[in-house]
Design a protein around this motif. Sequence first.
Motif, short mmCIF file in Angstrom:
data_model
loop_
_atom_site.label_atom_id
_atom_site.label_comp_id
_atom_site.label_asym_id
_atom_site.label_seq_id
_atom_site.Cartn_x
_atom_site.Cartn_y
_atom_site.Cartn_z
N THR A 7 -1.08 -1.09 6.30
CA THR A 7 -1.93 -1.21 5.12
C THR A 7 -3.02 -0.15 5.07
O THR A 7 -3.79 -0.10 4.13
N THR A 8 -3.10 0.70 6.10
CA THR A 8 -4.15 1.72 6.10
C THR A 8 -3.61 3.15 6.06
O THR A 8 -4.39 4.09 5.94
N TRP A 9 -2.30 3.34 6.16
CA TRP A 9 -1.78 4.69 6.14
C TRP A 9 -2.11 5.41 4.84
O TRP A 9 -2.33 6.62 4.83
N TRP A 10 -2.14 4.68 3.74
CA TRP A 10 -2.46 5.35 2.47
C TRP A 10 -3.86 5.93 2.51
O TRP A 10 -4.10 7.00 1.94
N ILE A 11 -4.77 5.24 3.19
CA ILE A 11 -6.15 5.74 3.28
C ILE A 11 -6.18 7.04 4.08
O ILE A 11 -6.87 8.00 3.73
N VAL A 12 -5.42 7.08 5.16
CA VAL A 12 -5.35 8.29 5.98
C VAL A 12 -4.78 9.45 5.17
O VAL A 12 -5.35 10.55 5.15
N TRP A 13 -3.66 9.22 4.48
CA TRP A 13 -3.06 10.28 3.68
C TRP A 13 -3.97 10.73 2.55
O TRP A 13 -4.04 11.93 2.24
N ALA A 14 -4.67 9.80 1.94
CA ALA A 14 -5.59 10.17 0.86
C ALA A 14 -6.71 11.05 1.39
O ALA A 14 -7.10 12.04 0.75
N SER A 55 -1.18 13.43 -1.33
CA SER A 55 -1.40 12.48 -2.43
C SER A 55 -0.17 11.62 -2.67
O SER A 55 -0.26 10.41 -2.88
N VAL A 56 1.00 12.26 -2.62
CA VAL A 56 2.24 11.52 -2.84
C VAL A 56 2.50 10.55 -1.70
O VAL A 56 2.87 9.39 -1.93
N PHE A 57 2.29 10.98 -0.46
CA PHE A 57 2.48 10.08 0.67
C PHE A 57 1.51 8.88 0.56
O PHE A 57 1.88 7.75 0.88
N ALA A 61 2.72 5.01 0.19
CA ALA A 61 2.25 3.98 1.11
C ALA A 61 1.63 2.81 0.35
O ALA A 61 1.83 1.64 0.71
N ILE A 62 0.87 3.11 -0.70
CA ILE A 62 0.30 2.04 -1.54
C ILE A 62 1.42 1.22 -2.16
O ILE A 62 1.38 -0.02 -2.17
N THR A 63 2.43 1.91 -2.69
CA THR A 63 3.56 1.22 -3.31
C THR A 63 4.23 0.29 -2.32
O THR A 63 4.52 -0.88 -2.63
N ARG A 64 4.48 0.79 -1.13
CA ARG A 64 5.15 -0.04 -0.13
C ARG A 64 4.29 -1.24 0.27
O ARG A 64 4.79 -2.33 0.51
N GLN A 65 2.98 -1.02 0.36
CA GLN A 65 2.07 -2.12 0.69
C GLN A 65 2.12 -3.20 -0.39
O GLN A 65 2.26 -4.39 -0.09
N LEU A 66 2.02 -2.80 -1.64
CA LEU A 66 2.01 -3.77 -2.74
C LEU A 66 3.37 -4.43 -2.94
O LEU A 66 3.44 -5.57 -3.40
N THR A 67 4.43 -3.74 -2.58
CA THR A 67 5.76 -4.33 -2.70
C THR A 67 5.91 -5.55 -1.79
O THR A 67 6.71 -6.45 -2.08
N GLN A 68 5.13 -5.60 -0.72
CA GLN A 68 5.22 -6.73 0.22
C GLN A 68 4.44 -7.96 -0.24
O GLN A 68 4.49 -9.00 0.40
N VAL A 69 3.71 -7.85 -1.36
CA VAL A 69 2.95 -8.99 -1.89
C VAL A 69 3.87 -9.78 -2.81
O VAL A 69 4.32 -9.27 -3.85
N ASP A 70 4.16 -11.03 -2.44
CA ASP A 70 5.13 -11.83 -3.19
C ASP A 70 4.77 -12.02 -4.65
O ASP A 70 5.66 -12.09 -5.51
N LYS A 71 3.48 -12.08 -4.95
CA LYS A 71 3.07 -12.26 -6.34
C LYS A 71 3.35 -11.03 -7.19
O LYS A 71 3.39 -11.10 -8.42
N ILE A 72 3.52 -9.89 -6.53
CA ILE A 72 3.82 -8.65 -7.25
C ILE A 72 5.32 -8.41 -7.29
O ILE A 72 5.90 -8.16 -8.35
#
Length: 200
Positions: A7-14, A55-57, A61-72
Amino acid sequence: MVIARSTTWWIVWAGVAVEALRRSEAARQVRLAGGSWYPHWRYEMEDGLVAVTGSVFAMEAITRQLTQVDKIVDPQARARWAKQKKDAAWRTREVLKRCIRGGEGQQLGDQWKPLINRRNGVVHFVAEQRPSVPYDGMNIAVEDAEFTAVEAARAVDLLFTTLEGLGTRSKPAVQGHAAGFSGQLEELRERRRVGGVPTM
């Protein structure tokens, strides 16, 4: 305490993207101010490439994180996407559609597609003969033009716009994550403004 690194890789890449953008823009300014064309052009392009791909990475990573949220994305949809081998551009667009209100998510997803394809082209490069294009009074290869400081800024700005949408215009399913996106966005903006890691 357990920390989910996924859940933090996107922050690193950003952060990588923002710092690379600053270096790319600095190299361009030196060149435009009369500095030597080489190596500043090479520095601009090298760091521009890192800013765009970073930016793309981050977005993936954000997409993959949110994909794991069942409500999404419910488990059945996740399994279906995996079976159908949906690519990163498709998943990004679909997740943003589900997360940001008013059609903005779909629009942002459409803007990410060419950047994702550009990143893929760098990782799996295939040479093509294409006419050169103008940039800052020079003629440069199309591939180089995709990673100038100008293009790097567009990629980082799109990341910022997406984070802002996720943080402030998100649908109810994303509300629990909104504060995290907004907080990180402010830190990234500060890093872009002053450079380095901000003192908090």
